[in-house]
Motif scaffolding. Sequence first.
Motif, PDB file in Angstrom:
ATOM      1  N   GLY A 162      58.759  57.275  27.851  1.00 35.95           N
ATOM      2  CA  GLY A 162      59.034  57.605  26.456  1.00 35.95           C
ATOM      3  C   GLY A 162      57.762  58.124  25.827  1.00 35.95           C
ATOM      4  O   GLY A 162      57.089  58.984  26.376  1.00 35.95           O
ATOM      5  N   GLY A 163      57.371  57.580  24.705  1.00 38.59           N
ATOM      6  CA  GLY A 163      56.147  58.018  24.040  1.00 38.59           C
ATOM      7  C   GLY A 163      54.923  57.202  24.401  1.00 38.59           C
ATOM      8  O   GLY A 163      53.831  57.472  23.916  1.00 38.59           O
ATOM      9  N   GLU A 164      55.094  56.202  25.266  1.00 38.99           N
ATOM     10  CA  GLU A 164      53.988  55.312  25.610  1.00 38.99           C
ATOM     11  C   GLU A 164      53.401  55.661  26.975  1.00 38.99           C
ATOM     12  O   GLU A 164      54.129  55.971  27.919  1.00 38.99           O
ATOM     13  N   VAL A 165      52.067  55.602  27.088  1.00 36.20           N
ATOM     14  CA  VAL A 165      51.400  55.784  28.370  1.00 36.20           C
ATOM     15  C   VAL A 165      50.862  54.426  28.815  1.00 36.20           C
ATOM     16  O   VAL A 165      50.103  53.782  28.098  1.00 36.20           O
ATOM     17  N   ILE A 166      51.282  54.008  29.988  1.00 37.48           N
ATOM     18  CA  ILE A 166      50.810  52.763  30.584  1.00 37.48           C
ATOM     19  C   ILE A 166      49.720  53.132  31.578  1.00 37.48           C
ATOM     20  O   ILE A 166      49.919  54.000  32.434  1.00 37.48           O
ATOM     21  N   ARG A 167      48.562  52.486  31.477  1.00 39.27           N
ATOM     22  CA  ARG A 167      47.426  52.731  32.369  1.00 39.27           C
ATOM     23  C   ARG A 167      47.052  51.420  33.052  1.00 39.27           C
ATOM     24  O   ARG A 167      46.722  50.451  32.377  1.00 39.27           O
ATOM     25  N   LEU A 168      47.091  51.414  34.380  1.00 42.76           N
ATOM     26  CA  LEU A 168      46.775  50.216  35.150  1.00 42.76           C
ATOM     27  C   LEU A 168      45.811  50.582  36.281  1.00 42.76           C
ATOM     28  O   LEU A 168      46.021  51.562  36.995  1.00 42.76           O
ATOM     29  N   ARG A 169      44.784  49.761  36.454  1.00 36.81           N
ATOM     30  CA  ARG A 169      43.791  50.007  37.505  1.00 36.81           C
ATOM     31  C   ARG A 169      44.361  49.639  38.870  1.00 36.81           C
ATOM     32  O   ARG A 169      44.994  48.583  39.036  1.00 36.81           O
ATOM     33  N   ILE A 170      44.120  50.483  39.845  1.00 41.01           N
ATOM     34  CA  ILE A 170      44.606  50.269  41.209  1.00 41.01           C
ATOM     35  C   ILE A 170      43.739  49.213  41.891  1.00 41.01           C
ATOM     36  O   ILE A 170      42.514  49.301  41.880  1.00 41.01           O
ATOM     37  N   THR A 171      44.400  48.225  42.502  1.00 36.56           N
ATOM     38  CA  THR A 171      43.697  47.118  43.144  1.00 36.56           C
ATOM     39  C   THR A 171      43.962  46.993  44.643  1.00 36.56           C
ATOM     40  O   THR A 171      43.302  46.206  45.321  1.00 36.56           O
ATOM     41  N   GLU A 172      44.937  47.737  45.145  1.00 37.61           N
ATOM     42  CA  GLU A 172      45.267  47.632  46.568  1.00 37.61           C
ATOM     43  C   GLU A 172      45.912  48.920  47.053  1.00 37.61           C
ATOM     44  O   GLU A 172      46.814  49.450  46.402  1.00 37.61           O
ATOM     45  N   THR A 173      45.438  49.416  48.196  1.00 37.41           N
ATOM     46  CA  THR A 173      45.986  50.636  48.802  1.00 37.41           C
ATOM     47  C   THR A 173      46.095  50.452  50.316  1.00 37.41           C
ATOM     48  O   THR A 173      45.479  49.553  50.888  1.00 37.41           O
ATOM     49  N   GLU A 174      46.872  51.331  50.946  1.00 36.24           N
ATOM     50  CA  GLU A 174      46.946  51.399  52.403  1.00 36.24           C
ATOM     51  C   GLU A 174      46.966  52.865  52.819  1.00 36.24           C
ATOM     52  O   GLU A 174      47.622  53.680  52.166  1.00 36.24           O
ATOM     53  N   ALA A 175      46.268  53.171  53.916  1.00 38.65           N
ATOM     54  CA  ALA A 175      46.208  54.532  54.436  1.00 38.65           C
ATOM     55  C   ALA A 175      47.234  54.731  55.545  1.00 38.65           C
ATOM     56  O   ALA A 175      47.398  53.866  56.416  1.00 38.65           O
ATOM     57  N   ARG A 190      49.654  49.808  46.744  1.00 34.75           N
ATOM     58  CA  ARG A 190      50.231  48.483  46.998  1.00 34.75           C
ATOM     59  C   ARG A 190      50.096  47.533  45.824  1.00 34.75           C
ATOM     60  O   ARG A 190      50.832  46.551  45.741  1.00 34.75           O
ATOM     61  N   GLY A 191      49.150  47.796  44.920  1.00 31.09           N
ATOM     62  CA  GLY A 191      48.979  46.883  43.799  1.00 31.09           C
ATOM     63  C   GLY A 191      48.135  47.488  42.702  1.00 31.09           C
ATOM     64  O   GLY A 191      47.328  48.387  42.939  1.00 31.09           O
ATOM     65  N   VAL A 192      48.363  47.007  41.483  1.00 24.22           N
ATOM     66  CA  VAL A 192      47.573  47.388  40.311  1.00 24.22           C
ATOM     67  C   VAL A 192      47.228  46.094  39.574  1.00 24.22           C
ATOM     68  O   VAL A 192      47.794  45.033  39.869  1.00 24.22           O
ATOM     69  N   GLU A 193      46.303  46.169  38.618  1.00 23.01           N
ATOM     70  CA  GLU A 193      45.904  44.977  37.874  1.00 23.01           C
ATOM     71  C   GLU A 193      47.121  44.252  37.312  1.00 23.01           C
ATOM     72  O   GLU A 193      47.930  44.844  36.607  1.00 23.01           O
ATOM     73  N   GLY A 194      47.227  42.975  37.665  1.00 19.22           N
ATOM     74  CA  GLY A 194      48.302  42.148  37.129  1.00 19.22           C
ATOM     75  C   GLY A 194      49.637  42.310  37.828  1.00 19.22           C
ATOM     76  O   GLY A 194      50.588  41.592  37.503  1.00 19.22           O
ATOM     77  N   ILE A 195      49.732  43.240  38.783  1.00 17.32           N
ATOM     78  CA  ILE A 195      51.011  43.466  39.472  1.00 17.32           C
ATOM     79  C   ILE A 195      50.745  43.626  40.966  1.00 17.32           C
ATOM     80  O   ILE A 195      50.427  44.727  41.444  1.00 17.32           O
ATOM     81  N   LEU A 234      42.222  48.269  60.271  1.00 13.69           N
ATOM     82  CA  LEU A 234      41.827  47.757  58.950  1.00 13.69           C
ATOM     83  C   LEU A 234      41.956  48.871  57.916  1.00 13.69           C
ATOM     84  O   LEU A 234      40.974  49.320  57.328  1.00 13.69           O
ATOM     85  N   TRP A 235      43.182  49.274  57.667  1.00  7.26           N
ATOM     86  CA  TRP A 235      43.480  50.411  56.806  1.00  7.26           C
ATOM     87  C   TRP A 235      44.117  49.991  55.486  1.00  7.26           C
ATOM     88  O   TRP A 235      44.708  50.796  54.790  1.00  7.26           O
ATOM     89  N   ARG A 236      43.991  48.726  55.144  1.00  5.64           N
ATOM     90  CA  ARG A 236      44.431  48.210  53.834  1.00  5.64           C
ATOM     91  C   ARG A 236      43.161  47.864  53.054  1.00  5.64           C
ATOM     92  O   ARG A 236      42.241  47.236  53.583  1.00  5.64           O
TER      93      ARG A 236
END
Length: 167
Positions: free
Chosen positions: A30-43, A100-105, A161-163
Amino acid sequence: MKRLSTDLYKLPALELAPLLIGKTLCRRIGGEVIRLRITETEAYCGEADTACHAHRGKTPRNSVMYEAGGIAYVYLCYGVHYLLNVVCETAGEPQAVLIRGVEGIPGPGRVTRALQINMELNREDYTTSDKLWLEEGDPFPYITTPRIGINSASAEDQARLWRFVVK
C-alpha cells in the motif's frame, strides 16, 4: 536510503550471500514501506550444486535463475510457503541467494508471509521495482553453517558452509 549497486547482483552467489547480511530488504505494501535488515542467507550455485533448483537444468519454474542477476526468484515450497531469492551472476549462470531471515523474523516462510511476498513478485527487478528492493546497510558479523532443508542434495553439497547467519 540507497539501493544496492547493480554490480553486486553480478557477483556469484557465494560472494553475494555474505554481503547481503546487514543489507535492508524493502517491501512496499500500500502506501507503507517496510524495511528489515537481512540476518540470514544461503547460497545456491548453479547446475553443479545438487541443492540448487537449477541442478537438473532449466525448467519453467527455475527459468528466472538463468536471467541476469538483480531479479527476484519466488517459489512455493512444499505447497505451503513462498520463498524469496536474489538471482545473481550473469545470464545463463543460474545462481541465487535465499533470504532465510530478517531482523525479528527467522525463517524464509515467515519472512515472505510477513512481507506479503508471493508469486506476483517472481521476476520483480530489485534495481527498479517500487514493490520490492534491497538497500545498503551496515554489515553484521556472521558465521557460516551448512545449509538447511536440503536432504535431497549430495552429502558433499549438504556439508558445504553456504549458509550465512548473524552472530
